[in-house]
Design a protein around this motif. Sequence first.
Motif, PDB file in Angstrom:
ATOM      1  N   ASP A  38       0.828  -1.199   0.000  1.00  0.00           N
ATOM      2  CA  ASP A  38       0.000   0.000   0.000  1.00  0.00           C
ATOM      3  C   ASP A  38       0.870   1.260   0.000  1.00  0.00           C
ATOM      4  O   ASP A  38       1.783   1.391   0.831  1.00  0.00           O
ATOM      5  CB  ASP A  38      -0.890  -0.063   1.261  1.00  0.00           C
ATOM      6  CG  ASP A  38      -1.683   1.206   1.483  1.00  0.00           C
ATOM      7  OD1 ASP A  38      -2.151   1.797   0.498  1.00  0.00           O
ATOM      8  OD2 ASP A  38      -1.815   1.609   2.651  1.00  0.00           O
ATOM      9  N   CYS A  40       5.450 -11.458   2.851  1.00  0.00           N
ATOM     10  CA  CYS A  40       5.169 -10.049   3.148  1.00  0.00           C
ATOM     11  C   CYS A  40       4.950  -9.212   1.873  1.00  0.00           C
ATOM     12  O   CYS A  40       4.466  -8.086   1.951  1.00  0.00           O
ATOM     13  CB  CYS A  40       6.298  -9.427   3.975  1.00  0.00           C
ATOM     14  SG  CYS A  40       7.845  -9.260   3.052  1.00  0.00           S
ATOM     15  N   ALA A  94       6.965  -4.627   5.418  1.00  0.00           N
ATOM     16  CA  ALA A  94       6.214  -5.096   6.587  1.00  0.00           C
ATOM     17  C   ALA A  94       4.879  -4.376   6.636  1.00  0.00           C
ATOM     18  O   ALA A  94       4.791  -3.182   6.302  1.00  0.00           O
ATOM     19  CB  ALA A  94       6.993  -4.824   7.874  1.00  0.00           C
ATOM     20  N   ASP A  95       3.842  -5.095   7.036  1.00  0.00           N
ATOM     21  CA  ASP A  95       2.504  -4.501   7.215  1.00  0.00           C
ATOM     22  C   ASP A  95       2.056  -3.735   5.972  1.00  0.00           C
ATOM     23  O   ASP A  95       1.528  -2.615   6.065  1.00  0.00           O
ATOM     24  CB  ASP A  95       2.484  -3.584   8.442  1.00  0.00           C
ATOM     25  CG  ASP A  95       2.890  -4.306   9.708  1.00  0.00           C
ATOM     26  OD1 ASP A  95       2.495  -5.483   9.856  1.00  0.00           O
ATOM     27  OD2 ASP A  95       3.626  -3.715  10.518  1.00  0.00           O
ATOM     28  N   LYS A  96       2.312  -4.337   4.799  1.00  0.00           N
ATOM     29  CA  LYS A  96       1.895  -3.784   3.497  1.00  0.00           C
ATOM     30  C   LYS A  96       2.593  -2.474   3.141  1.00  0.00           C
ATOM     31  O   LYS A  96       2.146  -1.742   2.267  1.00  0.00           O
ATOM     32  CB  LYS A  96       0.365  -3.603   3.436  1.00  0.00           C
ATOM     33  CG  LYS A  96      -0.405  -4.910   3.535  1.00  0.00           C
ATOM     34  CD  LYS A  96      -1.884  -4.719   3.254  1.00  0.00           C
ATOM     35  CE  LYS A  96      -2.613  -6.059   3.296  1.00  0.00           C
ATOM     36  NZ  LYS A  96      -4.040  -5.935   3.002  1.00  0.00           N
ATOM     37  N   LYS A  97       3.697  -2.186   3.821  1.00  0.00           N
ATOM     38  CA  LYS A  97       4.460  -0.966   3.547  1.00  0.00           C
ATOM     39  C   LYS A  97       5.883  -1.325   3.129  1.00  0.00           C
ATOM     40  O   LYS A  97       6.409  -2.377   3.494  1.00  0.00           O
ATOM     41  CB  LYS A  97       4.513  -0.063   4.785  1.00  0.00           C
ATOM     42  CG  LYS A  97       3.163   0.387   5.312  1.00  0.00           C
ATOM     43  CD  LYS A  97       2.498   1.375   4.363  1.00  0.00           C
ATOM     44  CE  LYS A  97       1.181   1.905   4.953  1.00  0.00           C
ATOM     45  NZ  LYS A  97       0.448   2.740   3.971  1.00  0.00           N
ATOM     46  N   HIS A 155      10.475   3.834  11.210  1.00  0.00           N
ATOM     47  CA  HIS A 155       9.294   3.231  11.840  1.00  0.00           C
ATOM     48  C   HIS A 155       8.052   4.013  11.447  1.00  0.00           C
ATOM     49  O   HIS A 155       8.093   5.231  11.288  1.00  0.00           O
ATOM     50  CB  HIS A 155       9.431   3.207  13.368  1.00  0.00           C
ATOM     51  CG  HIS A 155      10.609   2.390  13.822  1.00  0.00           C
ATOM     52  ND1 HIS A 155      10.566   1.016  13.880  1.00  0.00           N
ATOM     53  CD2 HIS A 155      11.866   2.748  14.193  1.00  0.00           C
ATOM     54  CE1 HIS A 155      11.738   0.562  14.304  1.00  0.00           C
ATOM     55  NE2 HIS A 155      12.544   1.588  14.494  1.00  0.00           N
TER      56      HIS A 155
END
Length: 221
Positions: free
Chosen positions: A17, A37, A210-213, A220
């Motif tokens: 995303d 991932c 990670a986490d669609k990023k 972070h």
Amino acid sequence: MELVNADIFQENELVLDDVTFKINKGEFVYLIGRTGCGKSSLLKTLYADLLNPTGKVTVAGFPIEKIKRKKIPFLRRKLGIIFQDFQLLNDRSVAENLIFVMKATGWKDSAKIKIRLNDVLMRVGLTSSMNKMPYQLSGGEQQRVVIARALLNEPLILLADEPTGNLDPEVAEDILKLFFEINRNGTAVLMATHNHQFLLKYPARTLRVADKKVLEHGTHV
């Protein structure tokens, strides 16, 4: 290569995303992240195996978000693509594997083919193995053939998806050194890897998925 606010899909499912990053000419970049991932989906989008990202995705001057299918072979001629599973033709010698790719990508002059064949095999240290069949080679040697194949058309960028994942640690390190050598000669490299020892021993810019990023490593959300 540049992505701006890109959404990456696989079979209509959002995998990554709002991806924004740029890789400059001659840069070496690691791509890290857990299995599943989205690293492979990102790489497949960059060489137009997965289509229809939204936002802006420009690779070797081609707009991937609106690329026509007939243009994809021309995009791939500007890229070197390296897989974890070697995808060599097992019924052909090393030389025949490479000549097959050259002819498929428009090489016609047999003298130029021979010169280029010798050149890429010398770069990966396999000149003496050109008449061997893939099954006569070790895993590390097969991966060197794959790298030679990726270099045939003097790519602007190498996209490597876990290229050392199936190799012994010592062989894997030799392959990594070869990537850095290729990079020093001006080819950009984007290499997906699980091997965090590489990052410690051979540091370079690192993108983390990670986490669609996709983030610069150390950043972070």
